[in-house]
Design a protein around this motif. Structure first.
Motif, PDB file in Angstrom:
ATOM      1  N   ASP A  90       0.803  -1.266  -0.168  1.00  0.00           N
ATOM      2  CA  ASP A  90       0.312   0.204  -0.167  1.00  0.00           C
ATOM      3  C   ASP A  90       0.618   1.135   0.147  1.00  0.00           C
ATOM      4  O   ASP A  90       0.174   2.794   0.494  1.00  0.00           O
ATOM      5  CB  ASP A  90      -1.175   0.061   1.256  1.00  0.00           C
ATOM      6  CG  ASP A  90      -0.110   0.137   2.445  1.00  0.00           C
ATOM      7  OD1 ASP A  90       1.090   0.060   1.954  1.00  0.00           O
ATOM      8  OD2 ASP A  90      -0.829   0.089   3.748  1.00  0.00           O
ATOM      9  N   THR A 105       1.950   2.852  -2.544  1.00  0.00           N
ATOM     10  CA  THR A 105       1.328   4.638  -2.938  1.00  0.00           C
ATOM     11  C   THR A 105      -0.175   5.393  -2.202  1.00  0.00           C
ATOM     12  O   THR A 105      -0.186   6.093  -2.850  1.00  0.00           O
ATOM     13  CB  THR A 105       0.545   4.225  -4.882  1.00  0.00           C
ATOM     14  OG1 THR A 105      -0.304   3.237  -4.713  1.00  0.00           O
ATOM     15  CG2 THR A 105       2.055   3.630  -5.402  1.00  0.00           C
ATOM     16  N   GLU A 106      -0.287   4.422  -1.779  1.00  0.00           N
ATOM     17  CA  GLU A 106      -1.645   5.492  -0.773  1.00  0.00           C
ATOM     18  C   GLU A 106      -0.958   6.429   0.159  1.00  0.00           C
ATOM     19  O   GLU A 106      -1.724   7.311   0.420  1.00  0.00           O
ATOM     20  CB  GLU A 106      -2.446   4.928  -0.213  1.00  0.00           C
ATOM     21  CG  GLU A 106      -2.940   3.363  -1.006  1.00  0.00           C
ATOM     22  CD  GLU A 106      -3.614   2.158   0.410  1.00  0.00           C
ATOM     23  OE1 GLU A 106      -3.850   2.785   1.737  1.00  0.00           O
ATOM     24  OE2 GLU A 106      -4.278   1.320  -0.228  1.00  0.00           O
ATOM     25  N   SER A 107      -0.015   6.583   0.290  1.00  0.00           N
ATOM     26  CA  SER A 107       0.678   7.684   0.895  1.00  0.00           C
ATOM     27  C   SER A 107       1.451   8.541   0.606  1.00  0.00           C
ATOM     28  O   SER A 107       2.326   8.211  -0.288  1.00  0.00           O
ATOM     29  CB  SER A 107       1.857   7.630   2.006  1.00  0.00           C
ATOM     30  OG  SER A 107       2.552   8.245   2.320  1.00  0.00           O
ATOM     31  N   PRO A 108       0.839  10.175  -0.131  1.00  0.00           N
ATOM     32  CA  PRO A 108       1.461  10.712  -1.466  1.00  0.00           C
ATOM     33  C   PRO A 108       2.604  10.896  -0.579  1.00  0.00           C
ATOM     34  O   PRO A 108       3.768  11.312  -1.368  1.00  0.00           O
ATOM     35  CB  PRO A 108       0.210  11.958  -1.188  1.00  0.00           C
ATOM     36  CG  PRO A 108      -1.224  11.191  -1.170  1.00  0.00           C
ATOM     37  CD  PRO A 108      -0.486  10.032  -0.100  1.00  0.00           C
ATOM     38  N   ARG A 168      -2.974  14.484  -5.601  1.00  0.00           N
ATOM     39  CA  ARG A 168      -3.174  13.543  -5.153  1.00  0.00           C
ATOM     40  C   ARG A 168      -4.691  14.123  -3.584  1.00  0.00           C
ATOM     41  O   ARG A 168      -5.095  13.438  -3.132  1.00  0.00           O
ATOM     42  CB  ARG A 168      -2.446  12.579  -4.553  1.00  0.00           C
ATOM     43  CG  ARG A 168      -1.527  12.379  -5.829  1.00  0.00           C
ATOM     44  CD  ARG A 168      -0.768  11.023  -5.548  1.00  0.00           C
ATOM     45  NE  ARG A 168      -1.211  10.087  -4.826  1.00  0.00           N
ATOM     46  CZ  ARG A 168      -0.713   8.762  -4.122  1.00  0.00           C
ATOM     47  NH1 ARG A 168       0.692   9.783  -3.832  1.00  0.00           N
ATOM     48  NH2 ARG A 168      -1.746   8.153  -3.456  1.00  0.00           N
ATOM     49  N   THR A 169      -4.054  14.818  -2.968  1.00  0.00           N
ATOM     50  CA  THR A 169      -4.031  15.479  -1.995  1.00  0.00           C
ATOM     51  C   THR A 169      -5.483  16.164  -1.656  1.00  0.00           C
ATOM     52  O   THR A 169      -6.017  16.253  -0.770  1.00  0.00           O
ATOM     53  CB  THR A 169      -2.805  15.826  -0.620  1.00  0.00           C
ATOM     54  OG1 THR A 169      -3.177  16.979  -1.270  1.00  0.00           O
ATOM     55  CG2 THR A 169      -1.683  14.759  -0.796  1.00  0.00           C
ATOM     56  N   TYR A 196       0.139   6.067 -12.213  1.00  0.00           N
ATOM     57  CA  TYR A 196      -0.565   7.945 -12.423  1.00  0.00           C
ATOM     58  C   TYR A 196      -0.658   7.659 -13.301  1.00  0.00           C
ATOM     59  O   TYR A 196      -1.874   8.725 -13.430  1.00  0.00           O
ATOM     60  CB  TYR A 196       0.332   8.369 -11.426  1.00  0.00           C
ATOM     61  CG  TYR A 196       0.851   8.485 -10.562  1.00  0.00           C
ATOM     62  CD1 TYR A 196       0.252   7.666  -9.407  1.00  0.00           C
ATOM     63  CD2 TYR A 196       2.485   9.181  -9.864  1.00  0.00           C
ATOM     64  CE1 TYR A 196       0.792   7.999  -7.860  1.00  0.00           C
ATOM     65  CE2 TYR A 196       3.075   9.525  -8.285  1.00  0.00           C
ATOM     66  CZ  TYR A 196       1.401   9.045  -7.492  1.00  0.00           C
ATOM     67  OH  TYR A 196       2.489   9.226  -6.284  1.00  0.00           O
ATOM     68  N   ASP A 237      -4.892   6.811 -14.678  1.00  0.00           N
ATOM     69  CA  ASP A 237      -5.566   8.138 -14.070  1.00  0.00           C
ATOM     70  C   ASP A 237      -6.060   8.720 -14.518  1.00  0.00           C
ATOM     71  O   ASP A 237      -5.185  10.196 -14.455  1.00  0.00           O
ATOM     72  CB  ASP A 237      -5.034   8.038 -11.843  1.00  0.00           C
ATOM     73  CG  ASP A 237      -6.607   8.243 -11.595  1.00  0.00           C
ATOM     74  OD1 ASP A 237      -6.972   8.939 -12.027  1.00  0.00           O
ATOM     75  OD2 ASP A 237      -5.792   8.308  -9.969  1.00  0.00           O
TER      76      ASP A 237
END
Length: 199
Positions: free
Chosen positions: A53, A55-58, A103-104, A158, A161
């Motif tokens: 996981d 990639t879940e953290s920018p 992303r955020t 990326y 998407d």
């Protein structure tokens, strides 16, 4: 001089960098440095689903990309304020800021990226940042064709998407409008950039 060429995936950065290099004889460095940097390789593995996981953290992904650039810091410093020496960067710190903001949705993250890369890691600020004004739908078509023609260029998380690419395009435009971390120009014409560098 340090000239950063920025844009979303498929915007035409490599094509533009090649054209400018041919005209003015500049050196070139592309980020991420997948062939030589362990940090870039870990980020690439994450973007292809091989790191759980991560990639879940920018912030985690931004840190890996920042550490990749830090690995080239000494080389980059040789061009800072070096007069006639020019290096063209295919992506630089602004890519981290734009993708992280996309992303955020949190504007504070661009300040965090700036502090991390230019502050803590001591990377030199670019003399000019160029945003390629390629519309996201055009860039997406190019990225798809590139992946079809070259098996080694499979699109990562990326790149696949479309919504992220659109938000990143908007984030890049915000950075350019604010002259984030230095001067910007927005164009897709190599001639305009060459004229700017040779005047």
């Amino acid at each position: 001089m340090i000239i950063a060429i920025e844009g979303i995936d498929g915007a035409g950065k490599n094509t533009l960098v090649t054209a400018i290099r041919k005209e003015i004889g500049a050196d070139v460095l592309a980020f991420p440095r997948y062939e030589t940097s362990i940090h870039a390789q870990l980020a690439q593995a994450a973007l292809h689903g091989e790191m759980g996981d991560l990639t879940e953290s920018p912030y985690a992904m931004a840190t890996l990309f920042a550490l990749d650039r830090h690995g080239a810091r000494e080389d980059l410093l040789a061009y800072a304020g070096a007069g006639d020496r020019v290096i063209l960067l295919d992506r630089y710190v602004a890519s981290n800021a734009a993708y992280s903001l996309a992303r955020t949705g949190d504007p504070a993250i661009v300040g965090w990226v700036r502090d991390l890369e230019f502050g803590r890691l001591g990377l030199p600020t670019p003399d000019l940042q160029v945003l390629l004004d390629t519309p996201p739908e055009v860039a997406e078509g190019r990225a798809k064709r590139r992946a079809q023609l070259d098996a080694t260029r499979a699109r990562d998380a990326y790149e696949r998407d479309g919504s992220l690419q659109e938000r990143t395009w908007q984030a890049y435009n915000q950075l350019a409008s604010a002259d984030w971390a230095g001067e910007w120009m927005v164009t897709s014409e190599a001639e305009e950039i060459i004229a700017r560098l040779t005047r």
